[in-house]
Motif scaffolding. Structure first.
Motif, mmCIF file in Angstrom:
data_model
loop_
_atom_site.group_PDB
_atom_site.id
_atom_site.type_symbol
_atom_site.label_atom_id
_atom_site.label_comp_id
_atom_site.label_asym_id
_atom_site.label_seq_id
_atom_site.Cartn_x
_atom_site.Cartn_y
_atom_site.Cartn_z
ATOM 1 N N VAL A 1 -83.954 0.445 -16.504
ATOM 2 C CA VAL A 1 -82.678 0.085 -15.889
ATOM 3 C C VAL A 1 -82.239 1.285 -15.061
ATOM 4 O O VAL A 1 -82.161 2.402 -15.582
ATOM 5 C CB VAL A 1 -81.599 -0.227 -16.948
ATOM 6 N N THR A 2 -81.999 1.073 -13.788
ATOM 7 C CA THR A 2 -81.621 2.209 -12.937
ATOM 8 C C THR A 2 -80.922 1.737 -11.670
ATOM 9 O O THR A 2 -81.029 0.576 -11.280
ATOM 10 C CB THR A 2 -82.866 3.042 -12.545
ATOM 11 N N HIS A 3 -80.183 2.654 -11.085
ATOM 12 C CA HIS A 3 -79.607 2.389 -9.760
ATOM 13 C C HIS A 3 -80.379 3.146 -8.677
ATOM 14 O O HIS A 3 -79.965 3.164 -7.512
ATOM 15 C CB HIS A 3 -78.136 2.815 -9.719
ATOM 16 N N GLU A 4 -81.483 3.798 -9.081
ATOM 17 C CA GLU A 4 -82.282 4.559 -8.115
ATOM 18 C C GLU A 4 -83.212 3.597 -7.370
ATOM 19 O O GLU A 4 -84.331 3.337 -7.795
ATOM 20 C CB GLU A 4 -83.102 5.632 -8.833
ATOM 21 N N LEU A 5 -82.735 3.097 -6.249
ATOM 22 C CA LEU A 5 -83.495 2.050 -5.557
ATOM 23 C C LEU A 5 -84.777 2.591 -4.943
ATOM 24 O O LEU A 5 -85.783 1.886 -4.858
ATOM 25 C CB LEU A 5 -82.626 1.401 -4.473
ATOM 26 N N LYS A 6 -84.730 3.839 -4.546
ATOM 27 C CA LYS A 6 -85.944 4.430 -3.967
ATOM 28 C C LYS A 6 -87.044 4.513 -5.025
ATOM 29 O O LYS A 6 -88.197 4.156 -4.771
ATOM 30 C CB LYS A 6 -85.596 5.832 -3.429
ATOM 31 N N PHE A 7 -86.658 4.952 -6.213
ATOM 32 C CA PHE A 7 -87.599 4.990 -7.323
ATOM 33 C C PHE A 7 -88.152 3.590 -7.583
ATOM 34 O O PHE A 7 -89.361 3.395 -7.740
ATOM 35 C CB PHE A 7 -86.901 5.525 -8.577
ATOM 36 N N ALA A 8 -87.247 2.621 -7.616
ATOM 37 C CA ALA A 8 -87.666 1.241 -7.868
ATOM 38 C C ALA A 8 -88.670 0.784 -6.814
ATOM 39 O O ALA A 8 -89.710 0.197 -7.129
ATOM 40 C CB ALA A 8 -86.451 0.318 -7.891
ATOM 41 N N ALA A 9 -88.361 1.082 -5.546
ATOM 42 C CA ALA A 9 -89.245 0.648 -4.467
ATOM 43 C C ALA A 9 -90.623 1.302 -4.574
ATOM 44 O O ALA A 9 -91.645 0.674 -4.313
ATOM 45 C CB ALA A 9 -88.609 0.972 -3.113
ATOM 46 N N ASP A 10 -90.630 2.570 -5.000
ATOM 47 C CA ASP A 10 -91.902 3.303 -5.092
ATOM 48 C C ASP A 10 -92.740 2.897 -6.293
ATOM 49 O O ASP A 10 -93.959 2.871 -6.231
ATOM 50 C CB ASP A 10 -91.639 4.819 -5.210
ATOM 51 N N VAL A 11 -92.069 2.659 -7.427
ATOM 52 C CA VAL A 11 -92.788 2.589 -8.693
ATOM 53 C C VAL A 11 -92.867 1.184 -9.279
ATOM 54 O O VAL A 11 -93.847 0.840 -9.934
ATOM 55 C CB VAL A 11 -92.132 3.551 -9.724
ATOM 56 N N ALA A 12 -91.834 0.375 -9.025
ATOM 57 C CA ALA A 12 -91.768 -0.914 -9.724
ATOM 58 C C ALA A 12 -92.840 -1.873 -9.242
ATOM 59 O O ALA A 12 -93.171 -1.929 -8.063
ATOM 60 C CB ALA A 12 -90.389 -1.539 -9.545
ATOM 61 N N ASP A 13 -93.397 -2.642 -10.195
ATOM 62 C CA ASP A 13 -94.240 -3.769 -9.829
ATOM 63 C C ASP A 13 -93.374 -5.002 -9.671
ATOM 64 O O ASP A 13 -93.725 -5.933 -8.955
ATOM 65 C CB ASP A 13 -95.282 -4.007 -10.919
#
Ligand SMILES: Nc1ncnc2c1ncn2[C@@H]1O[C@H](COP(=O)(O)OP(=O)(O)OP(=O)(O)O)[C@@H](O)[C@H]1O
Ligand SMILES: [Mg+2]
Lengths: 230, 248
Positions: free
Chosen positions: B197-209
């Motif tokens: 759970v995060t608000h770090e959208l850049k992290f999400a874009a880089d790492v999330a499947d």
């Protein structure tokens, strides 16, 4: 008739010196052991009561609550009398010392239970969850995570209770335990020098408590080597 | 599927917080959950770790399955809980234990691994999160970012099937965030299965499947980061994204 003299107290030095050792001895062989033994039993009882009070089972909670209420709501002097003079009516006879240990332990248990309960509750809920998330069960979290932190919180109030107990043991004199105060009383029976002998008793109590307060300070600073961030 | 939750419902009193949430995750994948404050993200994550017990729904994790509508025994809860480990927003490190003791506590006490072995593994993990010099420090002697990395190390040391992160960087000063995110990226690269759970959208874009947008206790949007961030289907998602982006 001797006139009343104010502002002038003659101290009977030989009596002061002679009585010092017997009174101190009462402290060393009765007051201190009585305090330590009662405190150890009392704390054990308090721990059980505290955990009962935190139980989810209403019935168990209520038993502990009633016990604590009775102990706190009645004088220690009366509790002592019931144990020592009352129990023989139920054909349970105990020696004065054992009677005093029972009564004082039960009393400490009732008071310290609330201290321990409050210190357990003072540990943040997140600590329980952190324990659970690494897979611990309730007992493991309690023993390894919560109690060590609660101990730190409860040391100052428990030390105060310990120091109170030192003084409360003087009530054991009423059930013929020849502890510190009773020794002083016995000597007054022949010398009548109440002011001197009771002051001497007071001085020895004070020395005991003073030493304890120094030890208390040491323990507290030792436990302060980590600081909670909450 | 390593993780499959179905129809998760959770209420506090009258207040229904989770209104039937479904999610799935394959082994080795990263799921990021985003959503407005109060939408139920923390509650959902806690339900996966059984820190919260929902009233309805099923949870399947690593081959085991539990039905929340049944009364669960402590043993069932514990067995399921031990498959995952949580990294908390406020780290919840054990303040009376050193960094190393925090990390080896679970392996030694819960998993009964011998101390020597546990210490060796813990030191390796601490090295991976950049804290090998701090193993004898107490948590209060560390910065927020270091504390959070210990929190991560503590979870990783248990070798759970699933790592759960609840806004691990949102309590941190901005300059400390990147160290923590880097550690999480490393974990993802090593193949850990993670729900974050995060608000770090850049992290999400880089790492999330996969990204889940949760709103008022339901999953409103679900897809790859690209789908959710670039082509959101719902107005609520667009509003949320623009609000978060504006804060950066
Ligand atoms: N223990 C609780 N008792 C009662 N209500 C609770 C409890 N925990 C959470 N809630 C409520 O449930 C709702 C969802 O909370 P939750 O913490 O899951 O939201 P969140 O999406 O994680 O929000 P945030 O982004 O602020 O962390 C909130 O309205 C909250 O007030
Ligand atoms: Mg939250």
């Amino acid at each position: 008739m001797t006139p009343l003299v104010f502002g002038q107290i003659t101290i009977d030095w030989p009596l002061a010196v002679h009585s010092f050792w017997p009174i101190l001895q009462g402290g060393l062989i009765y007051t201190i052991p009585l305090t330590i033994i009662s405190f150890v039993f009392g704390l054990t009882l308090a721990m059980v009561l505290a955990i009962m009070r935190l139980s989810k089972v209403k019935f168990i909670q209520t038993i502990a609550r009633i016990y604590i209420s009775i102990i706190r709501g009645t004088p220690l002097l009366v509790q002592l009398a019931i144990i020592f003079y009352g129990l023989p009516d139920l054909t349970i006879e105990v020696s004065p010392f054992v009677g005093a240990v029972i009564a004082l332990s039960m009393n400490v248990g009732g008071y310290a239970a609330e201290t321990i309960r409050a210190s357990i509750l003072s540990v943040p809920k997140g600590q329980w969850e952190a324990g659970y998330t690494i897979g611990m069960n309730d007992a493991q979290v309690m023993r390894r995570i919560i109690l060590p932190q609660a101990a730190r919180v409860s040391i100052p109030p428990l030390s105060n209770e310990f120091i109170s107990l030192v003084k409360d043991t003087s009530l054991a004199s009423t059930i013929t335990v020849t502890e510190l105060f009773r020794r002083a009383q016995e000597i007054t029976a022949t010398s009548y020098d109440f002011l001197l002998l009771y002051s001497e008793a007071a001085l020895i109590y004070w020395i005991f408590c003073f030493v304890l307060s120094i030890i208390q300070g040491r323990i507290e600073s030792r436990l302060d080597r980590y600081v909670t961030t909450h | 599927m390593l993780l499959e939750a179905k129809g998760i419902q959770k209420s506090y009193g009258e207040n229904q917080i989770l209104k039937g949430i479904d999610l799935t995750l394959e082994e080795g994948k990263v799921l990021v959950i985003i959503g407005p404050s109060g939408s139920g993200k923390t509650t959902l994550l806690r339900s996966l770790n059984l820190l919260e017990i929902p009233e309805q729904g099923t949870l399947e994790l690593d081959g085991d399955r539990i039905d929340y509508s049944r009364r669960l025994t402590k043993r069932e809860i514990q067995n399921m809980r031990r498959k995952s480990a949580m990294v908390f927003q406020s780290h919840n490190l054990f303040p009376h234990k050193t960094v190393l003791e925090n990390v080896v506590e679970g392996p030694i006490i819960v998993q009964k691994i011998n101390r020597e072995q546990a210490v060796k593994e813990a030191q390796q993990i601490l090295n991976d999160v950049g804290l090998s010099d701090y193993q004898d420090h107490y948590p209060f002697q560390l910065s927020g970012g270091q504390q959070q990395r210990v929190g991560i190390a503590r979870a990783v040391a248990l070798k759970p099937k699933l790592l759960l992160f609840d806004e691990p960087t949102s309590a941190l000063d901005p300059e400390l965030v990147s160290d923590v995110l880097k550690v999480m990226k490393d974990l993802a690269a090593k193949g850990w299965t993670m729900v974050v759970v995060t608000h770090e959208l850049k992290f999400a874009a880089d790492v999330a499947d996969k990204v889940l947008f949760v709103d008022q206790g339901t999953v409103l949007e679900e897809g790859t980061p690209e789908e959710v961030f670039q082509h959101p289907q719902h107005e609520r998602t667009r509003q949320f994204l623009s609000k978060v982006l504006k804060q950066i």
